[in-house]
Design an enzyme around this catalytic site. Structure first.
Site, PDB file in Angstrom:
ATOM      1  N   LYS A 185       0.853  -1.195   0.000  1.00 30.52           N
ATOM      2  CA  LYS A 185       0.000   0.000   0.000  1.00 30.52           C
ATOM      3  C   LYS A 185       0.883   1.238   0.000  1.00 30.52           C
ATOM      4  CE  LYS A 185      -2.034   2.585   3.041  1.00 30.52           C
ATOM      5  NZ  LYS A 185      -2.026   3.872   2.277  1.00 30.52           N
ATOM      6  N   GLU A 260      10.045   1.246  10.701  1.00 32.12           N
ATOM      7  CA  GLU A 260      11.000   2.347  10.522  1.00 32.12           C
ATOM      8  C   GLU A 260      10.210   3.635  10.694  1.00 32.12           C
ATOM      9  OE1 GLU A 260      13.041   1.929   6.800  1.00 32.12           O
ATOM     10  OE2 GLU A 260      13.421  -0.200   7.118  1.00 32.12           O
ATOM     11  N   CYS A 294      13.078  11.054   7.178  1.00 31.17           N
ATOM     12  CA  CYS A 294      13.194  10.664   8.589  1.00 31.17           C
ATOM     13  C   CYS A 294      14.629  10.766   9.091  1.00 31.17           C
ATOM     14  CB  CYS A 294      12.660   9.252   8.786  1.00 31.17           C
ATOM     15  SG  CYS A 294      13.426   8.012   7.718  1.00 31.17           S
ATOM     16  N   GLU A 393       9.200  16.002  15.679  1.00 32.36           N
ATOM     17  CA  GLU A 393       9.592  15.892  14.277  1.00 32.36           C
ATOM     18  C   GLU A 393       8.734  16.834  13.432  1.00 32.36           C
ATOM     19  OE1 GLU A 393      10.819  12.349  11.236  1.00 32.36           O
ATOM     20  OE2 GLU A 393       8.907  12.114  12.269  1.00 32.36           O
TER      21      GLU A 393
END
Length: 489
Positions: A185, A260, A294, A393
């Site tokens: 996906k 992750e 990231c 973040e």
């Protein structure tokens, strides 16, 4: 091929689901739009897959796995097909790079020179490595034991929007090389390059049902992919909150997961570093891919003795970054993925200024490009590590600069985070470099460089940055089931 020629050559097609080797509409017939971040205009209609479509894809993947057409194929034959997929990706490098620039908003020179070639490398690397996976064998007192690594089964792969084709191939190539069948996906923001992998698979001779691609929202399609009892592996790349939800879903059926997740990595510059080299590398570490990565070195820790001098050099370099049309070869930084994400990034800048941070440059939309999601590369300085902009973040082109005094101080600040994905150390003291990288609690550390990857090494983070490792033998360990067979001789 030039951008104008590509625009004439490449037709942006509406995207359909890819199941059992064919492109099909969703069962509901519903669609959604994918937008061009540089213009906020529609690129294509995309099939809106849901739980029923996932159910269908998993049934196909399970049936194909049990047939042995792929899982039982000799590894040399599997490898040859995957290498053919690698070749085809490079044959289509211009087309894929152009579509990635349009759908993601990233500069085409990045997608052409890095993302798509790396995607091709992913397939070739795991295809070749699959032929040389070591199988253990032991003899003791007329007893022979050996370990056999069998494909795990149906594998769910959920891919993020920031590096869609590269991340898809990083996961899928390893899972396929191990003999699994796969249901993918891609993110709803960026489905177009992922859907093209179906064409490549068919052209390379991948058996139908081995690779299946479902486009649709995570709330329905993604949930179904992480709760179905026939799924035997889940690999996810994305933000930490979603990773926690996936882990809870997987626990119901005891499905192994590889996660992750997010990062807030420390980029540490010591006073004995080559400052010009550190400036160049640190610019790349935060503004590559619009900061939507990231691994970004989003916390710039600068030793006090060089703080003002380094910051001046850094800001001077930031002001030279060319922000503009992602399909223009001269563009260094493109558009953020969506209007809502741009607003989130800007809100963080406002929060930082409210917390007492100072603005060196940026902090607003790019003048003259208001139609798209273009945000100026931004530097906040004199930041305290306790501020939200240093802890959360942002996932955009916003760097926070934090001064530190000593090596111990730098390590303490670097580790004062819920994340532990990556980090960078700039120093010419080799002993210091190894001391600091050993002490910083992150899964990946670079010394005097950033974002260089050897695919044989483990990739992953600690703390809120994830669970598990992929890369090299670690990928094969995750995507296989180890069986021990013992025989009395």
């Amino acid at each position: 091929m030039g951008t104008d020629a590509l625009a004439e050559k490449v037709t942006i097609k509406d995207a359909r689901l890819f199941i059992d080797g064919e492109y099909v509409d969703s069962i509901s017939g519903q669609t959604f739009e994918t937008m061009n971040p540089a213009t906020n205009e529609k690129l294509a209609e995309v099939a809106k897959g849901d739980a029923a479509d996932v159910q269908r894809a998993i049934e196909v993947a399970q049936r194909t796995f049990e047939s042995g057409v792929w899982s039982g194929m000799p590894v040399e034959e599997r490898s040859a097909i995957l290498c053919k997929m690698s070749d085809l990706i490079m044959e289509k490098v211009d087309e894929l790079a152009y579509i990635e620039a349009l759908d993601v908003g990233k500069p085409i020179k990045e997608s052409r020179s890095f993302d798509i070639p790396r995607a091709a490398s992913n397939f070739r690397f795991f295809a070749e490595m699959a032929k040389y996976v070591v199988h253990e064998h032991y003899d003791k007192h007329n007893i022979m034991s050996y370990a056999k690594y069998a494909p795990a089964g149906v594998t769910s792969l959920i891919i993020p929007w920031n590096l869609p084709f590269m991340q898809l191939t990083w996961k899928a190539s390893a899972a396929l090389a191990a003999g699994n069948t796969v249901v993918v996906k891609p993110a709803s923001y960026t489905p177009l390059s992922a859907v093209m992998l179906g064409e490549i698979a068919n052209e390379a001779g991948l058996p139908p049902g081995v690779l299946n691609i479902i486009t649709g929202p995570g709330s329905t399609a993604g949930t179904a992919m992480t709760t179905h009892p026939n799924v035997r592996r889940i690999s996810f790349v994305g933000e930490s909150k979603t990773g926690k939800t996936i882990m809870k879903n997987a626990a119901e059926n005891l499905i192994p997961v590889s996660l992750e997740l997010g990062g807030k990595s420390a980029n540490i510059v010591f006073d004995d570093a080559d400052l010009d080299e550190a400036v160049k590398g640190s610019i790349d570490a935060i503004y590559r891919n619009q900061g939507e990565i990231c691994l970004a070195g989003s916390r710039l820790l600068i030793q006090e003795s060089i703080y003002d001098r380094f910051l001046e050099k850094f800001v001077e370099a930031v002001r030279k970054i060319n922000v503009g049309d992602p399909t223009d070869e001269a563009t260094d930084m493109g558009a953020l993925v969506s209007e809502s994400h741009l607003e989130t990034v800007h809100q963080y800048v406002e929060i930082g200024l409210g917390e007492g941070a100072k603005l060196a440059c940026g902090g607003k939309k790019v003048a003259g490009l208001e139609k798209g999601n273009f945000y100026e590369p931004t530097v906040l300085y004199d930041v305290d590590n306790k501020m939200r902009v240093a802890q959360e973040e942002i996932f955009g082109p916003v760097l926070v600069a934090i001064p530190f005094k000593t090596e111990e101080d730098a390590i303490r600040i670097a580790n004062d985070s819920i994340y532990g994905l990556a980090g960078v150390v700039w120093t010419n003291d080799i002993r210091r470099a190894h001391r600091v990288t050993a002490a910083v609690n992150s899964g990946l550390l670079w010394i005097n460089c950033w974002y260089i990857r050897d695919l044989r090494t483990p990739f992953g983070g600690s703390k809120a940055s994830g669970i598990g490792r992929e890369g090299g033998r670690h990928s094969f360990e995750f995507y296989t089931e180890a069986k021990t067979v013992t025989m009395k001789l």
